[in-house]
Structures are given as structure tokens and as C-alpha cells.
Design a protein around this motif. Structure first.
Motif, short mmCIF file in Angstrom:
data_model
loop_
_atom_site.label_atom_id
_atom_site.label_comp_id
_atom_site.label_asym_id
_atom_site.label_seq_id
_atom_site.Cartn_x
_atom_site.Cartn_y
_atom_site.Cartn_z
N UNK A 565 0.83 -1.22 0.00
CA UNK A 565 0.00 0.00 0.00
C UNK A 565 0.86 1.27 0.00
N UNK A 566 1.95 1.22 0.75
CA UNK A 566 2.85 2.38 0.81
C UNK A 566 3.40 2.69 -0.56
N UNK A 567 3.82 1.65 -1.25
CA UNK A 567 4.41 1.85 -2.57
C UNK A 567 3.36 2.37 -3.55
N UNK A 568 2.16 1.81 -3.40
CA UNK A 568 1.05 2.27 -4.26
C UNK A 568 0.83 3.77 -4.04
N UNK A 569 0.80 4.14 -2.75
CA UNK A 569 0.56 5.55 -2.42
C UNK A 569 1.65 6.42 -3.04
N UNK A 570 2.89 5.94 -2.90
CA UNK A 570 4.00 6.72 -3.45
C UNK A 570 3.88 6.78 -4.97
N UNK A 571 3.44 5.68 -5.56
CA UNK A 571 3.32 5.68 -7.02
C UNK A 571 2.29 6.70 -7.49
N UNK A 572 1.19 6.76 -6.73
CA UNK A 572 0.19 7.77 -7.09
C UNK A 572 0.81 9.16 -6.97
N UNK A 576 2.62 13.18 -9.50
CA UNK A 576 2.76 14.61 -9.17
C UNK A 576 4.23 14.98 -9.03
N UNK A 577 4.95 14.11 -8.29
CA UNK A 577 6.35 14.42 -7.99
C UNK A 577 7.18 14.51 -9.27
N UNK A 578 6.90 13.60 -10.19
CA UNK A 578 7.74 13.54 -11.39
C UNK A 578 7.26 14.46 -12.50
N UNK A 579 6.06 14.97 -12.32
CA UNK A 579 5.55 15.85 -13.36
C UNK A 579 6.42 17.10 -13.43
N UNK A 580 6.73 17.48 -14.65
CA UNK A 580 7.51 18.71 -14.80
C UNK A 580 8.98 18.52 -14.59
N UNK A 581 9.45 17.29 -14.58
CA UNK A 581 10.90 17.10 -14.52
C UNK A 581 11.30 15.83 -15.26
N UNK A 582 12.58 15.77 -15.56
CA UNK A 582 13.11 14.55 -16.15
C UNK A 582 13.34 13.58 -15.00
N UNK A 583 12.93 12.34 -15.19
CA UNK A 583 13.08 11.40 -14.07
C UNK A 583 13.68 10.08 -14.54
N UNK A 584 14.58 9.58 -13.70
CA UNK A 584 15.14 8.26 -13.95
C UNK A 584 14.76 7.40 -12.76
N UNK A 585 13.97 6.37 -13.00
CA UNK A 585 13.49 5.54 -11.89
C UNK A 585 14.08 4.14 -12.05
N UNK A 586 14.88 3.74 -11.08
CA UNK A 586 15.46 2.40 -11.11
C UNK A 586 14.67 1.55 -10.13
N UNK A 587 14.16 0.44 -10.59
CA UNK A 587 13.35 -0.36 -9.68
C UNK A 587 13.38 -1.82 -10.09
N UNK A 588 13.42 -2.68 -9.08
CA UNK A 588 13.29 -4.11 -9.36
C UNK A 588 11.82 -4.49 -9.44
N UNK A 589 11.01 -3.77 -8.64
CA UNK A 589 9.58 -4.08 -8.69
C UNK A 589 8.99 -3.40 -9.92
N UNK A 590 8.49 -4.20 -10.79
CA UNK A 590 8.08 -3.64 -12.08
C UNK A 590 6.84 -2.77 -11.99
N UNK A 591 6.15 -2.82 -10.83
CA UNK A 591 4.97 -1.97 -10.70
C UNK A 591 5.34 -0.50 -10.93
N UNK A 592 6.55 -0.15 -10.55
CA UNK A 592 7.01 1.23 -10.70
C UNK A 592 7.05 1.64 -12.17
N UNK A 593 7.25 0.65 -13.01
CA UNK A 593 7.44 0.95 -14.42
C UNK A 593 6.17 1.52 -15.06
N UNK A 594 5.02 1.24 -14.40
CA UNK A 594 3.75 1.67 -14.99
C UNK A 594 3.68 3.16 -15.26
N UNK A 595 4.38 3.94 -14.44
CA UNK A 595 4.28 5.38 -14.63
C UNK A 595 5.30 5.90 -15.65
#
Ligand SMILES: Nc1ncnc2c1ncn2[C@@H]1O[C@H](COP(=O)(O)OP(=O)(O)OP(=O)(O)O)[C@@H](O)[C@H]1O
Ligand SMILES: [Mg+2]
Length: 635
Positions: A565-572, A576-595
Motif C-alpha cells: 500500500x505504501x508503494x502504491x501511495x507513493x506511485x500515485x 505529481x512528484x515527477x511531473x515537470x521534470x526529467x526522471x530516472x526511476x530504477x526499480x526491481x519491482x516492475x509496478x514502478x514501471x507503470x508510470x
């Protein structure tokens, strides 16, 4: 640049980034040839002297005043024997003839010299204390600044324990030299000079014997210094190894407990402790040899002079008073020479320490600040997105290759462009080089070849401030500094108001747990009740990054400690956090890739797939495979 790297598990100790190739270190057996393992950084000849001069340069006046005070103090002290000679040869005979004046004068003279010597001693202590305190303050500051300025690759190898040892035990041995040893040295030199001159003046023959005895003494001192220098260098390395082991064990106290490493650690520590003890023993032995040698010399010289003097008194060619004064002088002459051992001891110890400090201060950061820093170009309205926000900055890796100093090439040559505003997910197996790519972008390291550019400007040319505003990296080990939760969030932008801090915390879903802490945002993270979990720390690190508001945000496994749930919340929140910037997200959990707008797959340092997530999932490559496996595991 703001970063939130730090200790694993709980934020309790200094930062020692865990590293696969840096496993248990300091366990005793240094690898020959690696200067870092031998604790000695290469020190250029003359560096120690240059360091000492540069430390004393601002205190030239103070140093001279100190020497003058000592000179006067010695003058006052050393006039005693002259008064005795005068008393025996003139004042007492005069007293017999009922002339009281001379003897009263001798009494007053004694009183006066005692008072003067006390006054000058006081002045000396005051003056020298001020100089030495300033010098030590300066030196400690320099070590701290240097340690902070040196690049990550230096710390990868040197370890924080050694830096601590330089700033504590090594500075301490310089303190001992300045506060005690130096006075001894000046005393010894002045007293010997003064006494020799006096002896020569009293009687040429006896004076010459005293002066001649300095020759073997000089030889003895040279011998001692050569041997002691080695012993003290070894001692300084040994104590550093003890501190390194201490720091490493305390930093890793949880894995130590978890793997019941206590006994093995005890044995390791015992070995290092013994090594220190042995080197200390060698140093003491050398000192003892010197003391014995100098005593034998001194007493031989005194005996020779007394015998010869007595013979001459009997023959009538020497006044008894002169002999008495000469014996007093000679005794005084060898008294300081005995104490010279103390100085030499302090000196050799400080010289060994200073050499190590000089070696550290001489290191040049491998990621240096630019000589002529450039700012990032202003973004024009034309490239603003419709919402009017700054869409991050263009990132380009141009013909980049990279390898760590201690290993082979990790990233073979590659080109990569990340357009402003894009969210890029980087996936790949462990050790593929994802974090390395991120660290190049955050300029923890400079590439071995090629350039990393931000809006067309090489990172190497960017001013520190521009880089700090430009790129922020959040890592797995969200490190908290001592201070309150609010202060920790505000690190990337210390001028933020409480309202801004809370807004950032709310945006990433950290507000609720912070509000529930004993003092809310004012809870001290190191005090009781301020202890927060690994996941909560990651949330704080996120809030910190959001508040720092960089153009490029790198998240390296930044959500790995969060529950689903925490990760889901952060993903939501991430949208907002990543909007308006270039972002590089490294993650083993592929759920992060959705954004992500784009996915890069890395294998063995190379980018093997690059495309939109949907595109890659539909294909038949590595990512499609990974994604299928992940889907199966969550279904
Ligand atoms: N400080 C370092 N010094 C020397 N070699 C290093 C250093 N950091 C990483 N390496 C090596 O570089 C390679 C890539 O490491 P990197 O940390 O980039 O992998 P990664 O893709 O982030 O892996 P993970 O998914 O486990 O975090 C590895 O072989 C690693 O051993
Ligand atoms: Mg990594």
C-alpha cells in the motif's frame, strides 16, 4: 547536489556505503601494493613541512612573542648559578668582613629572578596556548573540509574510520607536541646554549669538555630519530586500523548481531589491538634506549668535569666558587637533555601523524569543481509545457564509458538521450550497472570517457549550485541526519517554510505518520520516540527530494522498503512528484514501471532494450519476459 544516500537499515551511524567489493576490510592482512590498505597515502616529499609552515604562517607574530617569552624566562632561570658563584667567591668573603650589601643583593637577586621567571612563564603559556589552539582548530577544519570535498571514489577506498583517525588521534599527537613538546625543545636548546656559553666564560677548559660531549649526544639523537620515526608511523597506522574496525563494527552492528559475528570480530579486533600495542611497545623501547644512552653520556661528562675541576682547584688554578657554579651548570645542562627525550617522543609521534594528515590533505578530488563554472541556460517560454511548468532538462550521455578505479570497465561506450520531462524506468539484473549510470548522472563520478550533459552543458563545467538545483538522487538507504524530521525534509531547500515542508510531506503520503510522532515535525530523529522505520525514512527522503525540486530526479530503488500500500501511495504521488521534470526511476519491482514513458533494460553495462513500456511488453525481448514473470508472481 543534494543526495539522500546513507547507512543501510537504521540511520544511526556515519555513512559507509555498502559495497560488494569492499566486504570485510581492516581484518588485519593488508594487500601489499594498495596504498589505501596500507593506510599511507602517497605523500610528496616536503609536504609535511609545507603543511606545518602553512599552519603557522598566520601566527608568525604569536610564535615570535612565544619565543621571546621563553628566552626571557630561561634568562631569568639560568642566572641562578651565576648568583651562587658570586655569593661564594665575593659576597660571603665580604660578609666575613662585615660588608652585608653584596649578600643582601644576592638574596634580592634570587627573589627577582624567581618572580621574573614566573611572569615570563605565565606569558609563555598564554601565548603558546593561543597559537596551538588556533593551529589545531585550523587543522581539524581542514581535514573535515577536505574529507567532505573528496570524491565518492576516495571514500569508497579510504573508509571513514581512517578519516576519523586523522582528525582525532593524529591531531591529538600534534596537540601534544605543541602544548608540551615545543616548550621542552626551546628550553633544551636555549638552556644548553646559555649554559655552554656560561661555562666557557667561567672557564674555557671545563666549558670545552661540556661542549665536546654534545657530539656523541648528537649521534645518539640521530639514531633514535631514525628508529622512532618508523615506530611512530607504524603506531599511527595501527591505531587507524583499530578505529576502522570499531567504526565498521558499530556501523554494521545489526548484521554483526544477525550473523553472530561477535566472536570473530573480537578476534580480529584483538589482533589489531595487539598490533597497536606492539608498535607502541617498539616506540617506548626506542625511547628507553635513548634515555639510558643520554644518561650514561651525561654522567660520564659530569664525572670527568668534576674530577678535572677538583684537581685544578687543588692545584690552585681554579676558584672553588667557579667549580661549584660549573657543577651546578653542568647538572642543569644534562637535566634538559634528559627531557629532550620527551620532546623527541612528541616530535616523532607528531611528525608521523602530520605526514599522514598531509597525505590526506594533498589528495585531489577526482570529481573536481570547475575552474570556470557555468550556469544552466534559462529555459525559454517556447519549450515550457502547456501548464507553464519547467519540463525538466535534457540529459545526454555522449560516447560515455566508465569503470571504477578498483575494477574493470562497468559501462562500455554508449550514447543515450533523455528528453526533458521524460520519465524513464531503468531495469535489469543485479550488477547490470543501473546505479552506476545514475551515479554518473548525479556526478558522484566522472565518466572515464565521453561527457554527461545537462541541457547541453557538461556536468563537469556546471557550478555546484546549478548541479544541486539540477540533479537530485534518492537512494535506497534514505539517510537521516541528526535533527528534526522537518529539518531533514528541508535539507535540499533549507529556506523552506513549515507550510512548504508539510505540503511536500502530504504530497507523498508521509504527513500522517510524521504527525503521529511524539513531537510531530519537530521530533528529533536520533532521540527516543524519533526512531522511524526504513519505509518511513524513504518517505522522508521522497519529501526531501520533492521539496528540493530538481530539474532531474533520480530514484534508485527508492521505494524498496515500502509495503505494497505504501508503494502504491507513493506511485500515485509520483505522478505529481515527477511531473515537470526529467526522471530516472530504477526499480526491481516492475509496478514502478507503470508510470514510465520509456523503459531501458540494462545487461552487463549495456542498454539492450529501449522503448515505451507497452511496446516492450508486447515484444519478445528481455523486458517482455521479465514482465510476464512479474505478472505471474502478483496474480
Ligand atoms: N564503488 C564501486 N567500486 C567498484 N566497483 C563497483 C562500485 N560500485 C559498483 N561496482 C561494480 O559495478 C557493477 C555495476 O554495479 P551497479 O551498482 O551499477 O549495479 P546495479 O545494476 O545498480 O545493481 P543492483 O540492481 O544490484 O543495484 C557491479 O559489477 C559492481 O560490482
Ligand atoms: Mg543499484
Amino acid at each position: 547536489m543534494t543526495t539522500t544516500t546513507g547507512t543501510p537499515v537504521e540511520a544511526t551511524g556515519p555513512d559507509e556505503e555498502p559495497h560488494p567489493q569492499e566486504a570485510p576490510r581492516g581484518a588485519g592482512a593488508p594487500r601489499p601494493g594498495d596504498p589505501f590498505d596500507q593506510d599511507d597515502l602517497p605523500t610528496s616529499p616536503g609536504a609535511t613541512g609545507a603543511l606545518l609552515r602553512s599552519l603557522l604562517a598566520p601566527h608568525r607574530r604569536g610564535v615570535w612573542l612565544t619565543v621571546v617569552a621563553l628566552l626571557l624566562q630561561q634568562g631569568a632561570v639560568q642566572s641562578g648559578p651565576l648568583l651562587v658563584a658570586y655569593a661564594i667567591d665575593s659576597a660571603v668573603p665580604a660578609f666575613r668582613d662585615h660588608a652585608y650589601g653584596p649578600l643582601v643583593a644576592v638574596g634580592i637577586g634570587f627573589l627577582l629572578t624567581a618572580c621574573l621567571s614566573a611572569v615570563f612563564q605565565y606569558a609563555y603559556i598564554r601565548l603558546s596556548a593561543r597559537v596551538s589552539q588556533d593551529v589545531l582548530l585550523d587543522l581539524r577544519g581542514r581535514i573535515f573540509r577536505q574529507a567532505q570535498a573528496l570524491s565518492v571514489d576516495f571514500h569508497d577506498r579510504y573508509t571513514s574510520g581512517r578519516v576519523i583517525s586523522r582528525a582525532t588521534t593524529d591531531v591529538e599527537s600534534l596537540r601534544e607536541l605543541l602544548s608540551e613538546g615545543l616548550q621542552e625543545l626551546v628550553n633544551v636548546i636555549l638552556a644548553s646554549l646559555y649554559i655552554t656559553v656560561m661555562l666557557l666564560w667561567l672557564d674555557l677548559g671545563i666549558g670545552s669538555v661540556a661542549a665536546a660531549s654534545f657530539v656523541p649526544l648528537y649521534v645518539l639523537i640521530r639514531l633514535y630519530r631514525q628508529r622512532a620515526a618508523r615506530a611512530y608511523e607504524e603506531r599511527s597506522s595501527a591505531i587507524a586500523a583499530v578505529i576502522v574496525k570499531f567504526v565498521e563494527t558499530m556501523n554494521g552492528i545489526r548484521p554483526v548481531r544477525a550473523f553472530r559475528r561477535e566472536q570473530a570480530n573480537d578476534a580480529d579486533f584483538g589482533r589489531l589491538n595487539h598490533r597497536h600495542e606492539r608498535s607502541n611497545g617498539t616506540a617506548m623501547l626506542e625511547m628507553a634506549r635513548y634515555v639510558v644512552g643520554s644518561r650514561v653520556l651525561a654522567n660520564t661528562a659530569v664525572a670527568g668535569m668534576v674530577l678535572w675541576g677538583a684537581y685544578r682547584v687543588a692545584g690552585g688554578t681554579l676558584a672553588l666558587g667557579v667549580l661549584a657554579a660549573a657543577v651546578l651548570f653542568v647538572r642543569r645542562l644534562y637535566d634538559p637533555i634528559d627531557r629532550l627525550a620527551m620532546f623527541l617522543n612528541a616530535y616523532e609521534s607528531a611528525a608521523a601523524s602530520l605526514k599522514k594528515i598531509a597525505g590526506l590533505l594533498e589528495q585531489v578530488p577526482s570529481v573536481p569543481e570547475p575552474a570556470q563554472p557555468r550556469e544552466l541556460p534559462e529555459r525559454t517560454a517556447a519549450v515550457r509545457d502547456p501548464g507553464g511548468e519547467l519540463p525538466g532538462r535534457d540529459v545526454e550521455f555522449r560516447d560515455v564509458s566508465f569503470g571504477y578505479r578498483t575494477g574493470g570497465e562497468v559501462l562500455p561506450r554508449f550514447d543515450l538521450r533523455l528528453p526533458a520531462g521524460q520519465t524513464v524506468a531503468v531495469v535489469g539484473s543485479t550488477g547490470a550497472g543501473k546505479s552506476t549510470l545514475a551515479k554518473l548522472l548525479a556526478r558522484f563520478y566522472d565518466p572515464s570517457h565521453g561527457q554527461v550533459l545537462l541541457d547541453g552543458v557538461d556536468l563537469r563545467e556546471l557550478s555546484t549550485a546549478a548541479l544541486r538545483r539540477g540533479v537530485v538522487m534518492v537512494t535506497q538507504e534514505a539517510f537521516l541526519f541528526s535533527g528534526t524530521v522537518a529539518e531533514n525534509i528541508a535539507i535540499g531547500r533549507p529556506e523552506s517554510s513549515r507550510e512548504e515542508i508539510e505540503r511536500a510531506a502530504k504530497a507523498i503520503g508521509a504527513h500522517d505518520f510524521i504527525a503521529a510522532l511524539p513531537d510531530g515535525y519537530d521530533t528529533d530523529v536520533r532521540k527516543r520516540g524519533g526512531r522511524i522505520s526504513a519505509g518511513q525514512r524513504q518517505l522522508v527522503a521522497f519529501a526531501r527530494a520533492l521539496l528540493a525540486d530538481p530539474a532531474v530526479l533520480i530514484l534508485d530503488e527508492a521505494t524498496s522498503s515500502l509495503d505494497i500500500p505504501g508503494e502504491r501511495a507513493v506511485q500515485r504521488a509520483m505522478r505529481t512528484v515527477l511531473h515537470g521534470r526529467t526522471a530516472v526511476v530504477i526499480a526491481h519491482r516492475l509496478s514502478t514501471v507503470e508510470i514510465a514513458d520509456r523503459v531501458l533494460v540494462m545487461e552487463h553495462g549495456a542498454i539492450v532494450e529501449d522503448g515505451a513500456p507497452a511496446e516492450l511488453i508486447d515484444g519478445s525481448g528481455v523486458f517482455a519476459e521479465l514482465h510476464r514473470a512479474w505478472r505471474d508472481s502478483v496474480d
